[in-house]
Motif scaffolding. Structure first.
Motif, PDB file in Angstrom:
ATOM      1  N   GLY A  33      -5.819  27.539  32.902  1.00  0.00           N
ATOM      2  CA  GLY A  33      -5.953  26.258  32.232  1.00  0.00           C
ATOM      3  C   GLY A  33      -4.654  25.475  32.209  1.00  0.00           C
ATOM      4  N   VAL A  34      -4.411  24.787  31.101  1.00  0.00           N
ATOM      5  CA  VAL A  34      -3.281  23.855  31.022  1.00  0.00           C
ATOM      6  C   VAL A  34      -2.025  24.473  30.421  1.00  0.00           C
ATOM      7  CG1 VAL A  34      -4.840  21.877  30.870  1.00  0.00           C
ATOM      8  CG2 VAL A  34      -3.983  22.932  28.765  1.00  0.00           C
ATOM      9  N   VAL A  35      -2.099  25.734  29.976  1.00  0.00           N
ATOM     10  CA  VAL A  35      -0.945  26.355  29.291  1.00  0.00           C
ATOM     11  C   VAL A  35      -0.867  27.829  29.631  1.00  0.00           C
ATOM     12  CG1 VAL A  35      -0.095  27.122  27.019  1.00  0.00           C
ATOM     13  CG2 VAL A  35      -0.834  24.770  27.318  1.00  0.00           C
ATOM     14  N   TRP A  36       0.359  28.312  29.830  1.00  0.00           N
ATOM     15  CA  TRP A  36       0.642  29.748  29.883  1.00  0.00           C
ATOM     16  C   TRP A  36       1.755  30.041  28.888  1.00  0.00           C
ATOM     17  CZ3 TRP A  36      -1.168  34.271  31.757  1.00  0.00           C
ATOM     18  CH2 TRP A  36      -0.303  35.372  31.738  1.00  0.00           C
ATOM     19  N   ILE A  37       1.455  30.841  27.863  1.00  0.00           N
ATOM     20  CA  ILE A  37       2.458  31.275  26.886  1.00  0.00           C
ATOM     21  C   ILE A  37       2.831  32.702  27.253  1.00  0.00           C
ATOM     22  CG2 ILE A  37       2.928  31.714  24.436  1.00  0.00           C
ATOM     23  CD1 ILE A  37       0.881  29.530  23.782  1.00  0.00           C
ATOM     24  N   ASP A  38       4.031  32.871  27.763  1.00  0.00           N
ATOM     25  CA  ASP A  38       4.462  34.148  28.322  1.00  0.00           C
ATOM     26  C   ASP A  38       4.876  35.106  27.214  1.00  0.00           C
ATOM     27  OD1 ASP A  38       4.858  35.742  30.555  1.00  0.00           O
ATOM     28  OD2 ASP A  38       7.002  35.312  30.612  1.00  0.00           O
ATOM     29  N   LEU A  39       4.510  36.375  27.388  1.00  0.00           N
ATOM     30  CA  LEU A  39       4.809  37.411  26.404  1.00  0.00           C
ATOM     31  C   LEU A  39       5.784  38.438  26.977  1.00  0.00           C
ATOM     32  CD1 LEU A  39       1.194  38.046  25.062  1.00  0.00           C
ATOM     33  CD2 LEU A  39       2.969  36.628  24.018  1.00  0.00           C
ATOM     34  N   SER A  40       6.415  39.179  26.075  1.00  0.00           N
ATOM     35  CA  SER A  40       7.349  40.222  26.498  1.00  0.00           C
ATOM     36  C   SER A  40       6.632  41.390  27.161  1.00  0.00           C
ATOM     37  CB  SER A  40       8.166  40.723  25.294  1.00  0.00           C
ATOM     38  OG  SER A  40       7.313  41.178  24.249  1.00  0.00           O
ATOM     39  N   LYS A  41       5.335  41.519  26.979  1.00  0.00           N
ATOM     40  CA  LYS A  41       4.537  42.497  27.707  1.00  0.00           C
ATOM     41  C   LYS A  41       4.321  41.968  29.117  1.00  0.00           C
ATOM     42  CE  LYS A  41       1.485  45.916  28.306  1.00  0.00           C
ATOM     43  NZ  LYS A  41       1.899  47.331  28.426  1.00  0.00           N
TER      44      LYS A  41
ATOM     45  N   LEU B 144       3.947  10.273  21.664  1.00  0.00           N
ATOM     46  CA  LEU B 144       4.277  11.153  22.779  1.00  0.00           C
ATOM     47  C   LEU B 144       5.774  11.116  23.053  1.00  0.00           C
ATOM     48  CD1 LEU B 144       1.316  10.158  25.102  1.00  0.00           C
ATOM     49  CD2 LEU B 144       1.538  12.294  23.822  1.00  0.00           C
ATOM     50  N   GLY B 145       6.323  12.276  23.368  1.00  0.00           N
ATOM     51  CA  GLY B 145       7.754  12.381  23.640  1.00  0.00           C
ATOM     52  C   GLY B 145       8.043  12.403  25.126  1.00  0.00           C
ATOM     53  N   GLU B 146       9.084  13.131  25.487  1.00  0.00           N
ATOM     54  CA  GLU B 146       9.483  13.245  26.885  1.00  0.00           C
ATOM     55  C   GLU B 146       8.367  13.886  27.699  1.00  0.00           C
ATOM     56  OE1 GLU B 146      12.973  15.403  29.594  1.00  0.00           O
ATOM     57  OE2 GLU B 146      12.955  15.620  27.401  1.00  0.00           O
ATOM     58  N   ASP B 147       8.074  13.292  28.826  1.00  0.00           N
ATOM     59  CA  ASP B 147       6.992  13.794  29.658  1.00  0.00           C
ATOM     60  C   ASP B 147       7.521  14.843  30.632  1.00  0.00           C
ATOM     61  OD1 ASP B 147       4.424  14.029  30.555  1.00  0.00           O
ATOM     62  OD2 ASP B 147       4.533  12.337  31.931  1.00  0.00           O
ATOM     63  N   VAL B 148       6.942  16.046  30.569  1.00  0.00           N
ATOM     64  CA  VAL B 148       7.327  17.142  31.456  1.00  0.00           C
ATOM     65  C   VAL B 148       6.082  17.597  32.213  1.00  0.00           C
ATOM     66  CG1 VAL B 148       8.275  19.475  31.599  1.00  0.00           C
ATOM     67  CG2 VAL B 148       9.133  17.889  29.867  1.00  0.00           C
ATOM     68  N   ARG B 149       6.123  17.493  33.530  1.00  0.00           N
ATOM     69  CA  ARG B 149       5.018  17.945  34.385  1.00  0.00           C
ATOM     70  C   ARG B 149       3.683  17.309  33.995  1.00  0.00           C
ATOM     71  NH1 ARG B 149       5.711  22.383  37.563  1.00  0.00           N
ATOM     72  NH2 ARG B 149       3.533  23.003  37.277  1.00  0.00           N
ATOM     73  N   GLY B 150       3.702  16.045  33.596  1.00  0.00           N
ATOM     74  CA  GLY B 150       2.466  15.364  33.254  1.00  0.00           C
ATOM     75  C   GLY B 150       1.857  15.799  31.939  1.00  0.00           C
TER      76      GLY B 150
ATOM     77  N   GLU C 246      -3.192  13.489  26.100  1.00  0.00           N
ATOM     78  CA  GLU C 246      -4.149  12.397  25.941  1.00  0.00           C
ATOM     79  C   GLU C 246      -5.533  12.809  26.434  1.00  0.00           C
ATOM     80  OE1 GLU C 246      -2.623   8.106  26.188  1.00  0.00           O
ATOM     81  OE2 GLU C 246      -1.555   9.139  27.812  1.00  0.00           O
ATOM     82  N   THR C 247      -5.580  13.511  27.552  1.00  0.00           N
ATOM     83  CA  THR C 247      -6.855  13.947  28.123  1.00  0.00           C
ATOM     84  C   THR C 247      -7.598  14.880  27.177  1.00  0.00           C
ATOM     85  OG1 THR C 247      -5.945  13.750  30.350  1.00  0.00           O
ATOM     86  CG2 THR C 247      -7.918  15.093  30.102  1.00  0.00           C
ATOM     87  N   LEU C 248      -6.868  15.709  26.443  1.00  0.00           N
ATOM     88  CA  LEU C 248      -7.471  16.691  25.544  1.00  0.00           C
ATOM     89  C   LEU C 248      -7.477  16.235  24.090  1.00  0.00           C
ATOM     90  CD1 LEU C 248      -5.843  19.890  27.056  1.00  0.00           C
ATOM     91  CD2 LEU C 248      -8.225  19.189  27.303  1.00  0.00           C
ATOM     92  N   ALA C 249      -6.952  15.031  23.809  1.00  0.00           N
ATOM     93  CA  ALA C 249      -6.881  14.508  22.438  1.00  0.00           C
ATOM     94  C   ALA C 249      -6.154  15.478  21.516  1.00  0.00           C
ATOM     95  CB  ALA C 249      -8.269  14.201  21.895  1.00  0.00           C
TER      96      ALA C 249
ATOM     97  N   ASN D 184       2.207  14.691  28.848  1.00  0.00           N
ATOM     98  CA  ASN D 184       1.697  13.627  27.978  1.00  0.00           C
ATOM     99  C   ASN D 184       0.273  13.232  28.369  1.00  0.00           C
ATOM    100  OD1 ASN D 184       4.035  13.579  26.517  1.00  0.00           O
ATOM    101  ND2 ASN D 184       4.862  11.725  27.460  1.00  0.00           N
ATOM    102  N   ARG D 185       0.023  13.123  29.662  1.00  0.00           N
ATOM    103  CA  ARG D 185      -1.330  12.803  30.110  1.00  0.00           C
ATOM    104  C   ARG D 185      -2.305  13.919  29.743  1.00  0.00           C
ATOM    105  NH1 ARG D 185      -3.486   8.748  33.133  1.00  0.00           N
ATOM    106  NH2 ARG D 185      -1.940   7.648  31.854  1.00  0.00           N
TER     107      ARG D 185
END
Length: 361
Positions: free
Chosen positions: A306-314, A203-209, A215-218, A211-212
């Protein structure tokens, strides 16, 4: 438009749950005595238990194939040991990536190519670490956005839901593997799909939790770099390609509806938000009253994206996780592309701003 998923209470799970804050709860093990203590009370590492205490009763070759595909980056969605569209699509993606006949069947050549772990079983017998079992959990998540906005996070409702996402499966599958009378809690032993731990040292630099969350999602932080993603509406998958145009990962996806169709075209990835807050604007949803007020919803795996938002140009569109992984490929969205939380976390490690996201029929 952005998805606002309703949060439904977990139903139909006849299994006893020991909540982490209930130190007086009495539990029994599934196949072994609980350890007297745990070296690290904050550990998220699931210790393997001697299989002789509770051997795997009936080998499940379909579940084993799902686990192998999941480990190889060609996600079958939830690992449940059942045939279905997501399993077939995962097989086809793996076959295409490895120059095998595109059959969608677990034929001998495909299974041989998957055998990076030749002695691997479909399931593991593990001890639940205390750090994982203590939560926090939110057993009564409200449906109303205004009430959700008052919470510190939109986390898991209970331990079995958290375990299901950790092992890329469903609560129902865990019950099937362990029996309806099984009890779960810190130091208890249960059988789970064979999804491995990730190495905390990776695990690298922890941003907004984050890394946890990994680990929670393996989900390992080390994922292949991709040069483009292709969302294929006809097959209901998201495919990721490297700079040599080689298919390196594939995930089942839910995308669009008759009210909010998938925006066909070539877009760009603008950025990745990990453990994002969600700006809920009722005016963007055809099925929500405009009289409702906008809300800033807290992050968490049971949040709208959920745990991620990947923003699009749309504008107002993205690729994101979901609080309901079992619905991926089986439900509609408000135009965005939904993945399971673990697949969204994988993809978040692969993409960079500026790469194309191609949406096609």
């Amino acid at each position: 438009m952005w998805l606002m998923a309703s949060v439904a209470l977990l139903a139909g799970c006849n299994i006893s749950i020991e909540q982490a804050d209930n130190g007086s709860s009495s539990t029994t093990n599934v196949g072994g005595s609980a350890a007297a203590s745990v070296a690290d009370p904050n550990s998220f590492l699931f210790e393997d238990v001697d299989e002789r205490t509770n051997p795997e009763k009936t080998p499940n070759p379909l579940m084993r194939a799902q686990v192998l595909l999941d480990r190889s980056g060609f996600s079958p969605g939830v690992i449940d040991g059942k045939e279905g569209q997501s399993f077939t699509l995962a097989l086809r993606g793996f076959q295409i990536a490895h120059d095998l006949p595109d059959t969608g069947k677990p034929d001998q050549a495909t299974i041989k190519a998957l055998e990076k772990w030749p002695d691997m079983k479909a399931t593991r017998l593990v001890r639940i670490p205390a750090g994982f079992a203590k939560g926090p959990f939110f057993p009564a998540l409200p449906k109303d956005a205004a009430e959700q906005a008052k919470l510190p996070a939109l986390g898991y409702r209970n331990l079995i839901e958290a375990l299901a996402e950790r092992f890329h499966t469903t609560p129902e599958t865990l019950i099937a593997l362990n029996g309806p009378k099984a009890q779960i809690g810190a130091n208890q032993v249960i059988r789970v799909p064979n999804v491995p731990n990730i190495d905390p040292a990776s695990l690298g630099e922890d941003v907004r939790g984050w890394n946890r969350t990994l680990e929670t999602l393996a989900v390992a932080p080390d994922q292949p770099d991709v040069a483009k993603v292709v969302v294929d509406k006809s097959e209901g998958v998201l495919r990721a390609y490297d700079s040599d145009d080689k298919l390196v990962a594939q995930f089942p996806a839910t995308m669009g509806s008759s009210h909010d169709p998938l925006p066909i075209g070539i877009w760009k990835i603008k950025g990745v938000s990990k453990n994002p807050e969600f700006h809920y604007n009722p005016k963007l949803f055809w099925d929500v009253s405009d009289n409702k007020e906008a809300q800033l919803l807290p992050p968490g795996p049971n949040g709208s994206v959920g745990v991620v938002w990947i923003d699009l140009s749309k504008p107002h569109y993205g690729i994101h996780g979901t609080p309901e992984p079992h619905t991926i490929g089986r439900a509609e969205s408000h135009g965005c592309v939904r993945l399971t939380n673990w697949d969204a976390a994988r993809l978040a490690q692969m993409v960079k701003p500026g790469i194309p996201a191609i949406f096609q029929n």
